[in-house]
Design an enzyme around this catalytic site. Structure first.
Site, PDB file in Angstrom:
ATOM      1  CB  ALA A  85      -0.887  -0.021   1.238  1.00  7.69           C
ATOM      2  CB  CYS A  86       3.245   2.357  -2.235  1.00  4.18           C
ATOM      3  SG  CYS A  86       3.936   0.758  -1.716  1.00  4.18           S
ATOM      4  CB  THR A  87       1.603   7.529  -1.739  1.00  2.15           C
ATOM      5  OG1 THR A  87       0.652   7.084  -0.777  1.00  2.15           O
ATOM      6  CG2 THR A  87       1.047   8.737  -2.483  1.00  2.15           C
TER       7      THR A  87
END
Length: 480
Positions: free
Chosen positions: A2-4
């Site tokens: 779960a990254c940005t």
């Protein structure tokens, strides 16, 4: 993961660099220890076998040297995450994205295919341009398939390309406009695509050779007009997107384009729940590395949604960009106008971004400072990963008290490191490895200072404190 992700084209950046940056976030309840590494050509495997899917791939015999950020615990594989090779080509992998049942019904995932664990090792050592990275990874996806949806960025001094997987074997990619930045918050991102270019000159668009037929055969195009929207065709449109994904894109756009659109109020053009926030925008001003660090550390400050704010009803509505379970943040900077051997700089921070500092390192080296490479699975403040994790865990619970310390810490590291690089590059020749050691020493010294101060302030606010001490009690009774 779960990254940005944030991508910045060369004329949108402050110095003409291409910038690709990503928070590498662990799943909920997991904190994945990371250590930076240089992979030398003789260390690169020739017969690769993944740990998760047991996929076996024979690799070419001519790998380039490259940096990567593998897991400290190898039980689930390498998970190289990001890096820059010796030809100054950068890659960050991956941004976990979304899809829909229509896509997966037409092209199911492949259980023994490739995934985030594998992509950097299979791709980065063999490419000499960003576009070549797209083409190599596209061929791997078509050949072996994948078991998950991912977005991957590639960059060199001129170009940034963004690739998104579609189902088990298909993919689509666009070149990031030079004057724009891209916002990617765990959601299928591409909002337009030119098939004519993809099947022709391939200047700005690339895709699987059969993608247009795939779209037509399975009725995936949901648009009502002439233009094709990959986001509508291949992405998700769920309620959970409005809690987890779209608010992050909203906040990034709000920061870089505060006057272009209305982001707040009843007549807002975009809100945290908007599904149509553009994939890329032209920023209102040039974007710096410090901007990259700020926005990828953000937690909706200045809005009711800040978990450290006063609005208790809205404080935890949305998933922050700067979240507790970040393993590291890296900004891969390929500079123009400098000697090729000095052009690639990797900015690195570990742990939760609201509480850490960004350190630049030259990547055209055969070794990196121990402070960035020696993390183990045991907590140890003598490396950048664990020292950063400790500061974050302490400061989070004492946010207002420790905020001035964190601000001074981040500024001290960034300014001192920038000065070291400025002075080094005034010379006709210098040792990049020696400069990296100087940069690591700055990081180590300032991180230790910050840890000392944060621990003291957190200790003063412990719940079992009592204002009267033994020494005070002694003098109290003497005075009677």
């Amino acid at each position: 993961m779960a990254c940005t992700t944030l991508l910045v084209g060369k004329t949108a950046s402050y110095d003409g660099s291409t910038l690709i940056a990503r928070n590498d976030d662990s799943p909920s309840g997991v904190f994945t220890a990371k250590a930076m590494k240089v992979m030398l050509p003789n260390e690169q495997p020739r017969e690769y076998v993944s740990k998760i899917a047991h996929c076996k791939i024979t690799l070419p015999d001519n790998p380039l040297r490259y940096t990567l950020m593998p897991n400290v615990d190898p039980k689930e594989g390498i998970w190289g995450a990001q890096g820059i090779n010796e030809d100054n080509v950068a890659m960050t992998a991956t941004e976990t994205i979304t899809t829909n049942a229509r896509v997966l019904g037409a092209d199911p995932y492949v259980d023994n295919g490739i995934g985030e664990e594998d992509l950097v090792v299979l791709t980065l050592p063999y490419i000499h341009s960003a576009k070549a990275g797209v083409l190599r990874l596209g061929e791997l996806l078509a050949t072996y398939g994948t078991y998950e949806p991912n977005g991957i960025a590639f960059s060199d001094g001129n170009d940034i390309w963004w690739l998104e997987t579609i189902g088990g074997h298909h993919w689509i990619a666009r070149r990031v406009p030079d004057d724009s930045y891209v916002m990617m918050p765990n959601q299928f991102g591409l909002d337009r695509f030119d098939f004519e270019d993809a099947y022709g000159a391939q200047k700005e668009n690339l895709c699987s050779p059969d993608l247009l037929d795939f779209v037509k055969q399975h009725h995936l195009d949901l648009g009502q007009g002439a233009s094709f929207s990959p986001r509508l065709a291949f992405g998700s449109h769920s309620d959970s997107d409005h809690v987890y994904n779209t608010p992050r894109a909203w906040y990034m756009g709000r920061y870089f384009n505060p006057h272009t659109y209305r982001w707040d109020g009843e007549n807002a053009d975009f809100t945290p729940l908007s599904d149509d926030i553009p994939w890329c925008l032209v920023p209102e001003r040039k974007i710096t590395v410090e901007d990259v660090k700020y926005i990828l550390s953000s937690h909706y400050q200045g809005t009711p949604y800040d978990p450290y704010g006063k609005d208790k009803e809205k404080a935890h509505l949305y998933r922050p960009i700067g979240v507790s379970r970040t393993s590291f943040l890296a900004c891969l900077q390929i500079r123009n106008g400098v000697a090729k051997e000095n052009a690639a700089i990797e900015w690195v921070a570990f742990g939760s971004n609201p509480f850490n500092a960004f350190v630049p390192l030259y990547t055209n080296v055969s070794r990196l400072p121990a402070y960035f490479t020696n993390a183990t699975l045991d907590v140890d403040s003598h490396n950048f990963y664990w020292a950063s994790r400790l500061i974050g865990a302490l400061a989070d619970a004492h946010y207002n008290t420790t905020a001035p310390v964190i601000q001074r810490y981040e500024l001290a590291v960034a300014s001192q490191c920038r000065h070291v690089i400025e002075e080094a590059e005034k010379k006709a020749d210098f040792s990049r490895e020696a400069v990296n050691e100087s940069l690591a020493k700055i990081a180590e010294n300032e991180t230790q200072k910050a840890l000392n101060q944060v621990l003291y302030l957190a200790s003063c606010e412990m719940k079992n404190s009592f204002s009267l001490s033994d020494r005070q009690k002694f003098f109290f009774f003497l005075s009677l």
